[in-house]
Scaffold this active site. Sequence first.
Site, PDB file in Angstrom:
ATOM      1  N   TYR A 141       0.815  -1.216   0.000  1.00 29.87           N
ATOM      2  CA  TYR A 141       0.000   0.000   0.000  1.00 29.87           C
ATOM      3  C   TYR A 141       0.849   1.267   0.000  1.00 29.87           C
ATOM      4  O   TYR A 141       0.438   2.288  -0.525  1.00 29.87           O
ATOM      5  CB  TYR A 141      -0.909   0.032   1.233  1.00 29.87           C
ATOM      6  CG  TYR A 141      -2.186  -0.735   1.073  1.00 29.87           C
ATOM      7  CD1 TYR A 141      -2.171  -2.105   0.881  1.00 29.87           C
ATOM      8  CD2 TYR A 141      -3.413  -0.085   1.119  1.00 29.87           C
ATOM      9  CE1 TYR A 141      -3.343  -2.814   0.747  1.00 29.87           C
ATOM     10  CE2 TYR A 141      -4.599  -0.795   0.986  1.00 29.87           C
ATOM     11  CZ  TYR A 141      -4.559  -2.158   0.805  1.00 29.87           C
ATOM     12  OH  TYR A 141      -5.714  -2.849   0.663  1.00 29.87           O
ATOM     13  N   LYS A 190       3.938 -15.250   3.277  1.00 27.91           N
ATOM     14  CA  LYS A 190       4.215 -16.065   2.079  1.00 27.91           C
ATOM     15  C   LYS A 190       5.725 -16.278   2.058  1.00 27.91           C
ATOM     16  O   LYS A 190       6.435 -15.895   1.119  1.00 27.91           O
ATOM     17  CB  LYS A 190       3.684 -15.326   0.838  1.00 27.91           C
ATOM     18  CG  LYS A 190       3.712 -16.139  -0.440  1.00 27.91           C
ATOM     19  CD  LYS A 190       2.723 -17.289  -0.479  1.00 27.91           C
ATOM     20  CE  LYS A 190       2.897 -18.108  -1.741  1.00 27.91           C
ATOM     21  NZ  LYS A 190       2.132 -19.367  -1.721  1.00 27.91           N
ATOM     22  N   ASP A 222      -1.960 -18.662   1.353  1.00 29.53           N
ATOM     23  CA  ASP A 222      -2.895 -19.503   0.598  1.00 29.53           C
ATOM     24  C   ASP A 222      -3.503 -20.575   1.503  1.00 29.53           C
ATOM     25  O   ASP A 222      -4.710 -20.834   1.459  1.00 29.53           O
ATOM     26  CB  ASP A 222      -2.232 -20.100  -0.661  1.00 29.53           C
ATOM     27  CG  ASP A 222      -0.857 -20.698  -0.397  1.00 29.53           C
ATOM     28  OD1 ASP A 222      -0.309 -20.513   0.711  1.00 29.53           O
ATOM     29  OD2 ASP A 222      -0.310 -21.354  -1.307  1.00 29.53           O
ATOM     30  N   ASP A 246      -6.059  -7.119   4.209  1.00 32.06           N
ATOM     31  CA  ASP A 246      -7.202  -6.554   3.491  1.00 32.06           C
ATOM     32  C   ASP A 246      -8.056  -7.682   2.929  1.00 32.06           C
ATOM     33  O   ASP A 246      -9.287  -7.699   3.071  1.00 32.06           O
ATOM     34  CB  ASP A 246      -6.694  -5.646   2.363  1.00 32.06           C
ATOM     35  CG  ASP A 246      -7.832  -5.041   1.566  1.00 32.06           C
ATOM     36  OD1 ASP A 246      -8.786  -4.549   2.198  1.00 32.06           O
ATOM     37  OD2 ASP A 246      -7.774  -5.059   0.317  1.00 32.06           O
ATOM     38  N   ASP A 250     -11.983  -9.328   4.580  1.00 30.10           N
ATOM     39  CA  ASP A 250     -13.260  -9.425   3.860  1.00 30.10           C
ATOM     40  C   ASP A 250     -13.736 -10.870   3.835  1.00 30.10           C
ATOM     41  O   ASP A 250     -14.925 -11.159   3.979  1.00 30.10           O
ATOM     42  CB  ASP A 250     -13.121  -8.920   2.413  1.00 30.10           C
ATOM     43  CG  ASP A 250     -13.414  -7.429   2.297  1.00 30.10           C
ATOM     44  OD1 ASP A 250     -13.204  -6.710   3.291  1.00 30.10           O
ATOM     45  OD2 ASP A 250     -13.848  -6.980   1.217  1.00 30.10           O
TER      46      ASP A 250
HETATM   47  C1  IPM Z   1     -10.349  -1.539   3.743  1.00 31.82           C
HETATM   48  C2  IPM Z   1     -10.580  -0.973   2.363  1.00 31.82           C
HETATM   49  C3  IPM Z   1      -9.456   0.006   2.066  1.00 31.82           C
HETATM   50  C4  IPM Z   1      -8.159  -0.768   2.089  1.00 31.82           C
HETATM   51  C5  IPM Z   1      -9.624   0.777   0.745  1.00 31.82           C
HETATM   52  C6  IPM Z   1     -10.932   1.533   0.688  1.00 31.82           C
HETATM   53  C7  IPM Z   1      -8.472   1.702   0.472  1.00 31.82           C
HETATM   54  O1  IPM Z   1     -10.658  -1.995   1.426  1.00 31.82           O
HETATM   55  O2  IPM Z   1     -10.306  -0.734   4.700  1.00 31.82           O
HETATM   56  O3  IPM Z   1     -10.249  -2.745   3.870  1.00 31.82           O
HETATM   57  O4  IPM Z   1      -7.810  -1.429   1.106  1.00 31.82           O
HETATM   58  O5  IPM Z   1      -7.476  -0.724   3.119  1.00 31.82           O
HETATM   59 MG    MG Z   2     -10.688  -3.942   2.315  1.00 36.28          MG
END
Ligand code: IPM
Ligand code: MG
Length: 366
Positions: A141, A190, A222, A246, A250
């Site tokens: 990032y 990794k 993985d 990240d 999710d």
């Molecule tokens: C998160 C989001 C952010 C990230 C984006 C919106 C930049 O996906 O907070 O997980 O990738 O960190």
């Molecule tokens: Mg995210």
Amino acid sequence: MVIKLALLPGDGIGPEVVAQARLVLEAACEAFGHELQTREMNIGGAALLASEDPLPRETVAGCLASGAVLLGAVGAPRFDAYPPAKRPESGLLRLRRELGVFANLRPAVCLPSLEALSPLRPEIVRHSDIMIVRELLGGLYFGERSTEGETGSRRARDSMAYAEPEIERIARVAFQLARARRKKVTSVDKANVLDCSRLWREVVGRVGGDFLDVELSHMYVDSAAMALVARPSEFDVILTENMFGDILSDQAGAVVGSLGLLPSASIGGKVGLYEPIHGSAPDIAGQDLANPLGAILSSAMLLRHSFQLEPEALAIESAVREVLGAGKRTRDLAASGQAFIGTREMGKLIVGRIRTSRPAAHTSGC
Ligand code: IPM
Ligand code: MG
């Protein structure tokens, strides 16, 4: 105590969910005898429209002058074609860096009343209670990047870099959190391919030496992705770098049923930043359809981590559990055909629970 907050509603459903979180915070402050002071500021697309900057200087200054920051969401399709530095997301990344919040805590808990929402079989997801500790200020990032050459033969480059102190400080956060939980840290990397990961594994192992009461294991990303769906309940704390965190957070959100109710805390810097994990969901913005529980639970994390107000945080969290336990659902949590309530109604029910379980702390003086 005076609780001084910067509210950054942002884009899409951000303003709606932050408005409910604010009402909930107000109720909790009233119940426990605190004074809540809030100030709204712009970020993301909302800021771009007002000032052509996704993170105006006044917002940074306002956040740094607050005790904590509560953010809704950033991002809207109309800005997709903007240059990278002018995208709403870059405002969020800059804010994280300005605040110095290197530790992103993302709890993913499978609530018994929502077990059926998981795409996994109930016996697989039951009892899952995971804390993802994501490094937030390093890796891909924030590494050097470039795009060079002529259209047709361009070359783009993003680079991942980690320094030992960056790994060490996030590892300490993970081990400390694990101590107050089930005392297990799974460090995800990794290391069979990446130098960054090899360094990561070595440093995490060294820090683990200071936490011998915590069981440390290492997993390749993985395998971790696979284990997260195959046996999510076996994880306690997952410690990982920015990009892997990240993705895995999710995934963990989907595993436990709804991304809509997952909160996050970004700490370790000058001022803590709290935000729901979900995005700006422009398709449902302004229709009273959004789930405010991610923002509401983020406000509980805010009270816990930035103000050390554990009972207050627990009061909000148990109000959420009770309302969900009573079968109340926003649209994202409702089964097809099941009745659901709106964003505002959900906020109101949580406020009501906090008020009835803990009557206002004002003393009458007699
Ligand atoms: C998160 C989001 C952010 C990230 C984006 C919106 C930049 O996906 O907070 O997980 O990738 O960190
Ligand atoms: Mg995210």
